[in-house]
Design a protein around this motif. Sequence first.
Motif, PDB file in Angstrom:
ATOM      1  N   ALA A  64      50.129  13.555  11.094  1.00 44.48           N
ATOM      2  CA  ALA A  64      49.363  14.621  11.732  1.00 44.48           C
ATOM      3  C   ALA A  64      48.063  14.792  10.965  1.00 44.48           C
ATOM      4  CB  ALA A  64      50.168  15.917  11.711  1.00 44.48           C
ATOM      5  N   LEU A 112      48.901  20.657   6.937  1.00 46.38           N
ATOM      6  CA  LEU A 112      49.018  19.189   6.928  1.00 46.38           C
ATOM      7  C   LEU A 112      49.072  18.617   5.505  1.00 46.38           C
ATOM      8  CD1 LEU A 112      46.650  18.357   9.894  1.00 46.38           C
ATOM      9  CD2 LEU A 112      49.113  18.729   9.848  1.00 46.38           C
TER      10      LEU A 112
ATOM     11  N   LYS B  58      64.674  12.434   5.649  1.00 46.69           N
ATOM     12  CA  LYS B  58      64.437  13.681   6.375  1.00 46.69           C
ATOM     13  C   LYS B  58      65.065  13.537   7.753  1.00 46.69           C
ATOM     14  CE  LYS B  58      61.588  15.389   3.253  1.00 46.69           C
ATOM     15  NZ  LYS B  58      61.853  16.628   2.518  1.00 46.69           N
ATOM     16  N   GLN B  85      61.662  25.431  -1.451  1.00 54.14           N
ATOM     17  CA  GLN B  85      61.310  24.316  -2.332  1.00 54.14           C
ATOM     18  C   GLN B  85      60.316  23.411  -1.621  1.00 54.14           C
ATOM     19  OE1 GLN B  85      62.799  24.005  -5.429  1.00 54.14           O
ATOM     20  NE2 GLN B  85      63.583  26.021  -4.902  1.00 54.14           N
ATOM     21  N   GLY B  89      59.368  20.684   4.804  1.00 55.83           N
ATOM     22  CA  GLY B  89      59.007  20.007   6.039  1.00 55.83           C
ATOM     23  C   GLY B  89      57.986  20.734   6.887  1.00 55.83           C
TER      24      GLY B  89
HETATM   25  N1  LIG Z   1      50.481  15.092   7.831  1.00 57.53           N
HETATM   26  C1  LIG Z   1      51.776  14.822   8.081  1.00 57.53           C
HETATM   27  N2  LIG Z   1      52.096  14.123   9.169  1.00 57.53           N
HETATM   28  C2  LIG Z   1      53.389  13.828   9.441  1.00 57.53           C
HETATM   29  N3  LIG Z   1      54.426  14.215   8.658  1.00 57.53           N
HETATM   30  C3  LIG Z   1      54.141  14.927   7.563  1.00 57.53           C
HETATM   31  C4  LIG Z   1      52.813  15.272   7.223  1.00 57.53           C
HETATM   32  N4  LIG Z   1      52.860  15.954   6.068  1.00 57.53           N
HETATM   33  C5  LIG Z   1      54.146  16.076   5.726  1.00 57.53           C
HETATM   34  N5  LIG Z   1      54.933  15.455   6.610  1.00 57.53           N
HETATM   35  C6  LIG Z   1      56.401  15.387   6.599  1.00 57.53           C
HETATM   36  O1  LIG Z   1      56.891  16.573   6.033  1.00 57.53           O
HETATM   37  C7  LIG Z   1      57.725  16.284   4.895  1.00 57.53           C
HETATM   38  C8  LIG Z   1      57.577  17.367   3.848  1.00 57.53           C
HETATM   39  O2  LIG Z   1      56.265  17.408   3.348  1.00 57.53           O
HETATM   40  P1  LIG Z   1      55.936  17.668   1.784  1.00 57.53           P
HETATM   41  O3  LIG Z   1      54.468  17.488   1.599  1.00 57.53           O
HETATM   42  O4  LIG Z   1      56.846  16.828   0.951  1.00 57.53           O
HETATM   43  O5  LIG Z   1      56.399  19.135   1.479  1.00 57.53           O
HETATM   44  P2  LIG Z   1      56.034  20.529   2.170  1.00 57.53           P
HETATM   45  O6  LIG Z   1      56.708  20.501   3.493  1.00 57.53           O
HETATM   46  O7  LIG Z   1      56.656  21.493   1.242  1.00 57.53           O
HETATM   47  O8  LIG Z   1      54.585  20.576   2.275  1.00 57.53           O
HETATM   48  C9  LIG Z   1      57.289  14.930   4.454  1.00 57.53           C
HETATM   49  O9  LIG Z   1      58.358  14.269   3.786  1.00 57.53           O
HETATM   50  C10 LIG Z   1      56.899  14.251   5.735  1.00 57.53           C
HETATM   51  O10 LIG Z   1      58.055  13.718   6.398  1.00 57.53           O
END
Ligand SMILES: Nc1ncnc2c1ncn2[C@@H]1O[C@H](COP(=O)(O)OP(=O)(O)O)[C@@H](O)[C@H]1O
Lengths: 112, 112, 112, 444, 444, 444
Positions: A64, A112, B58, B85, B89
């Motif tokens: 995204a 994002l 996930k 935490q 997602g």
């Molecule tokens: N820009 C993105 N586009 C698609 N999936 C994403 C994007 N950013 C995060 N994700 C998904 O969300 C999950 C969690 O994101 P993460 O950055 O680890 O933690 P948080 O959700 O706490 O920000 C990632 O493992 C990925 O599967």
Amino acid sequence: MKIVMAIIKPFKLEEVRDALTALGVHGLTVTEVKGYGRQKGHTEIYRGAEYAVSFLPKIKVEVAVADDQVQGAIDAISQSARTGQIGDGKIFVIPLEKAVRIRTGETDSDAL
Amino acid sequence: MKIVMAIIKPFKLEEVRDALTALGVHGLTVTEVKGYGRQKGHTEIYRGAEYAVSFLPKIKVEVAVADDQVQGAIDAISQSARTGQIGDGKIFVIPLEKAVRIRTGETDSDAL
Amino acid sequence: MKIVMAIIKPFKLEEVRDALTALGVHGLTVTEVKGYGRQKGHTEIYRGAEYAVSFLPKIKVEVAVADDQVQGAIDAISQSARTGQIGDGKIFVIPLEKAVRIRTGETDSDAL
Amino acid sequence: MVQRLLTRSAGAAIALGLMSVAALAQDAEVAEVSTELPADGQFVLNTLLFLIGGFLVMWMAAGFAMLEAGMVRSKNVSMQCLKNIGLYSTAGLMYWIIGYNLMYEGVDGGWFGSPGPIGIPDPATEGGDYAVASDWFFQMVFCATTASIVSGTIAERMKLGPFLVFVVILTGILYPITGAWQWGEGWLYEMGFSDFAGSTIVHSVGGWAALTGALIVGARKGKYSEDGKVNALPGSSMPLATLGTFILWLGWFGFNGASQLAIGTIEDAASVATVFMNTNLAAAGGVIAAIILSQVIYKKVDLTFALNGALAGLVSITAEPLAPSPALAVAIGAVGGAIVVFAVPLLDKLKIDDVVGAIPVHLLAGIWGTLVVPLSNGDANFVTQIIGIVAIGAFTVVASGIVWLIIKAIMGLRVSEEEESLGLDKVEVGVEAYPEFASGAGRV
Amino acid sequence: MVQRLLTRSAGAAIALGLMSVAALAQDAEVAEVSTELPADGQFVLNTLLFLIGGFLVMWMAAGFAMLEAGMVRSKNVSMQCLKNIGLYSTAGLMYWIIGYNLMYEGVDGGWFGSPGPIGIPDPATEGGDYAVASDWFFQMVFCATTASIVSGTIAERMKLGPFLVFVVILTGILYPITGAWQWGEGWLYEMGFSDFAGSTIVHSVGGWAALTGALIVGARKGKYSEDGKVNALPGSSMPLATLGTFILWLGWFGFNGASQLAIGTIEDAASVATVFMNTNLAAAGGVIAAIILSQVIYKKVDLTFALNGALAGLVSITAEPLAPSPALAVAIGAVGGAIVVFAVPLLDKLKIDDVVGAIPVHLLAGIWGTLVVPLSNGDANFVTQIIGIVAIGAFTVVASGIVWLIIKAIMGLRVSEEEESLGLDKVEVGVEAYPEFASGAGRV
Amino acid sequence: MVQRLLTRSAGAAIALGLMSVAALAQDAEVAEVSTELPADGQFVLNTLLFLIGGFLVMWMAAGFAMLEAGMVRSKNVSMQCLKNIGLYSTAGLMYWIIGYNLMYEGVDGGWFGSPGPIGIPDPATEGGDYAVASDWFFQMVFCATTASIVSGTIAERMKLGPFLVFVVILTGILYPITGAWQWGEGWLYEMGFSDFAGSTIVHSVGGWAALTGALIVGARKGKYSEDGKVNALPGSSMPLATLGTFILWLGWFGFNGASQLAIGTIEDAASVATVFMNTNLAAAGGVIAAIILSQVIYKKVDLTFALNGALAGLVSITAEPLAPSPALAVAIGAVGGAIVVFAVPLLDKLKIDDVVGAIPVHLLAGIWGTLVVPLSNGDANFVTQIIGIVAIGAFTVVASGIVWLIIKAIMGLRVSEEEESLGLDKVEVGVEAYPEFASGAGRV
Ligand SMILES: Nc1ncnc2c1ncn2[C@@H]1O[C@H](COP(=O)(O)OP(=O)(O)O)[C@@H](O)[C@H]1O
Ligand SMILES: Nc1ncnc2c1ncn2[C@@H]1O[C@H](COP(=O)(O)OP(=O)(O)O)[C@@H](O)[C@H]1O
Ligand SMILES: Nc1ncnc2c1ncn2[C@@H]1O[C@H](COP(=O)(O)OP(=O)(O)O)[C@@H](O)[C@H]1O
């Protein structure tokens, strides 16, 4: 915002991820999929019976991004995933209306 | 109609499903995916060689809902999937133009 | 262009592919998913403890088509995937803004 | 010793023969004596029996590993494999450093022998009825079996280190002590307790240690809901569990058969053969009972009950595989199979989380098998059997409980909740069991 | 021969007995002689030892197959299974057509025997201390083991055809030649080299051939990045790798135990028993050393190191499993386990890509085991041990290197890059190992 | 009986010795007699042979289970494991309750013996050349093998209950009857039929029963398209299929080797050894033939053909593993391997759906092996071999056909179409084989 969804050859995943990271994309989601397309599968023989394996393993990358990053993402994926051989895959751009980060509740580009 | 697509931690699936069911959502589709994001993966050592497992397991939940249910679904998912935490997602909302129930041919909100 | 995304019963995949191919669709991507819906799962017993298997195996078919092919694709999938039994699945139509063929850089309908 | 030479050696035959040379061809008595194997032949064959029995029981270590690898979820499979090869190795060292002598050296009707490493006698001067090293090997694999029983019950949540420390104590000290009471010819043996191949000495001891471990470490996260619901956590691979069961079944022929301890005479050889037959009949009885009961009660045949049924049948017959008639052997095994089908859900009601069913199979069927010895073996009686079961159970529960608690206080026994949900393979082993297939992340 | 009759046959006992009838009952000396097994009994038991040892070592072929199937990625598992059953069969034919006689027939202190198919003597007239066919069987499975070692190292990139051609040469010619030097009683044997069950003759030879193969075929694509990074390519199934290790461990009792070559006397039987004990102790030492070192160095316990540690312990003790005290056996095995933990990353630094760790386990631990024979066996000396290690190593490196290069020139050794990334199963076997699970496509 | 004592017992040696004391040292003739094992030693060794052979063949039950688990799709793997442990247990009970006596007790040249449970003689008074219980055990595992053959062919569509009912009849009645004709010394034996270890008695009987089962239950849904196309339905796990094959190969040394039925003399021991050698050579021949043919015909080497080739080689040599020269053994096995490569597609053309290839392997290679006995065994002739093959085939086809049809009428044989597509594990077992991996839902 858009969801850029790319179907790529599995062994290109690392390169695609690196190319996207270089762009400042911090997250993406991948799925193992099987693709059917112009790229011919192969015929296997099992106990004397031929069978066509027409679905080939592919990786779907979903990322995204904000609108202004879309073209950059497309270019990054195109370059890093290309082998020039048939079956390199497709990139699809889908409108994204809303994004939420579950942990914080932030929305849209903050998410994002 | 929208497709609400959420990437969540796998062990939260049951809670998310229950939260959505409580809202009156009768169907959803889930996929095992791997996510890359702010949540660091971990380093494993195999035969003395370190390697980074940067993609974490996930679950992707996709649920098609009528427009008036979108916010409810987002809230339900946010609450039920949150651990606080990093790596909890994302939720993405994608426009859905048409829905068809294959068995009956019903369309749109009747099909959900 | 649209992405036609169908959730179908796994054993119907070949028929669906053939129906789409007959329409002139040259590519599609499939994913193994699990579905939750009106179709009841089943109860299994493992070592004396009952447990509900509420997520059933389904196949998700995604096919990007030009606008004028959307209805044809819906019909083709509907007919080929129908058993008339509960759990036959859904078809969702999602807008597609752009498509790129990675190998050649062709875009949009040329890329499909 | 003269007596032994007279009855066993060809020399005796000669002596007798000389006394009645003329009578030789006619006198069946004398001819019979002369058909015996010379003493060295008996030594060789007894040793061979221990070695064959020993490698078959060693193979059971693989059986436990596969059974448990199949019964845990994929995120804990590498750990389970590691625990199994680790415990077999630990047992193999501890039983040499201290266990064997603690169990056998100078027990003399008492409570234990003299701990200390066993030396191997020089083959050139070795005497006795079998090679000492072959006996060590055979006894060592029994000791390892006891530890294998524990690993299955406490799977999927206990850390590697504390588990191996427990195994050190179990195989070096606890098992040898109760073993000394009976097989070391200690007080229980003198009282007339009867346990041919170890329904109690091996299987119940392992089962008791597993039970205390399960109670102290607690159930797996998610196994029991707060509302009292029992959640099934199906194992990762039924064919591996099946393979493990077949391996154990095969190994049991060594376990029970070689526990005859000698095969140099017609009587001993025939006894070993009878033990093989009864062992197989009891296992078959256990399987068929578990299949039928599981079909009747649940309308489906649970493969894992059939597998456990085989093992419960085997454990049940282990206390006395020689004396029962075939029909009785089948019946004893069948009850073992039934125990599994009823006891597994019962333990779940008590929230005792036994991942592989080791408590029904080894502890309960072990008690059952020990109890029914007097049905066929006139030298045993119910009172002594019960005394043995209770004494060994009490000692093992108390001693292993203390050991578990000490280890818990010092090292902690279980991984954190988060680590448990990630799986032990990621956390402690670093190598996932199936890196290409399983996400290692909850099942949809 | 008269001597042998005197000491072995009951007839001798009678003769002696008649000479001193009166003394018989009192004279322990005489009674002792008469306790021996008659010669036919020794023939039978020696033959039985070869057959039991032989089927245990044959089972090691399955062990290698499972270990390797577990250590390669899922896209190459069918191929690995095929290579293993193919190599065992090839060895079984080549060692009959040419190998056995080349190794044993008329070497007489020289460099090799007379190649040619072995015939089976008519059982009715066969003499000697054991059945020739049982010896052939026992030696053949050793020969096959050598080839099994190679298949693991060069997995995941070498084509089937060239590999099997190499196995034809290795099992028909190379292994029998160096084998002849020692076990065929060739020049090395006469010099006093000592290698009880083949740390060098079998394991190092396999290891050297694997090493030259690895060097010539090159590393797997993606194993070493251009920037010098070593990339882990985890195997597909840890429980299969564990199963394979347990199978090998079990088989090793046949490998080392039956290498005593006789079990018809008290001395031989006790020696076989001692070999069993030491073999198990060394393996246990290898496992525990690998577990502890891997915890200390990497903070996690790598299961594959524990598995390799067991095997390295076993290889280490193979050169002399009889003479060491138990403590020494543990130590020798433990060093073997340590070798694995240090040598695996070292080989990676040298970009020698050994998929299953066969080079540390079989080559390095084999050298180690051969080197330390003189510690316990007074008949061996370090100089001769080194001469043997070097001579056999030099020959095998040169000869197998030439063979690999010739095959490479004629048939090519490895699949194309694209085929390698698709996996050998799709390209050469046509049957995927897990068609329903693994995508066979890179791991996420 | 006097004769036996004279030739076997040390007593005889003494008697002879006394007659020519002076001549003893010089007279080789006499010395030779005195080298024999005393009768008890022969009893012990024969019994040991049965027990070792028996546990090896018992292990084949695991081999069939793994081979079949690997060759069926993942949605039917638990069921296949269940059927295998269930059939082994059923056979173990039925062969005790009725089978053994029906096959061996008082056949006397006739058609069958007296059905009824076998009792174990009191070891203390037991006579004969081996322990009766060891013979029962050895014969029982052969009986179970016959049933194992059936389970593979009719996999993936037949319900558990009807299958086990068929096994009850097959192992209790059908197999023992045709077995009685030959091994029970019935009419066929008297006619001079020759089948050393059961190419016909065991393997073809299992194969015929499998064939009638396959014809009556019909092909799996989706195996044959209406347009005549044969659809491959690849098995779930090639390493398990490979493991199963190696297990069977190992077990076969017991199957053929212990069918010598005695190992107490030089002649018998050497014969057992020869049987081991030829058995391995034939299997190797089968593998290599299947590999080469599959490469030539299909341009890829089908692993499952190589595995089936090993088994077909083994079945082929089973009728006469002793008499052939090594070269002939290789050839007999190689033809077995070729049979597989040609017969598997042929059966598919006939729409006979044999999931694991049991019909080519056990039935066709069994016929082949039985037919060629006269090539090496002068006591056999082609006419009698053909009479035996046809008579046993006709009886088994008719009798098993009737049994299948009766069971079909009463219980039904196969699951519904929907259940078949869901998989038997979900429907009848309730425990999926790999709950975390496979969707159990059609393969993409
Ligand atoms: N820009 C993105 N586009 C698609 N999936 C994403 C994007 N950013 C995060 N994700 C998904 O969300 C999950 C969690 O994101 P993460 O950055 O680890 O933690 P948080 O959700 O706490 O920000 C990632 O493992 C990925 O599967
Ligand atoms: N119309 C489509 N809709 C969805 N996925 C497609 C479509 N066309 C192609 N794909 C995906 O892209 C992959 C590559 O397409 P293919 O036609 O083989 O080669 P190329 O990308 O070179 O045109 C396919 O395997 C499939 O997964
Ligand atoms: N609202 C929804 N959003 C996403 N997927 C859905 C939705 N409703 C149903 N599905 C998918 O469609 C499948 C079939 O739906 P189900 O209610 O069982 O039967 P039917 O298609 O006959 O209505 C489900 O298993 C699920 O995968």
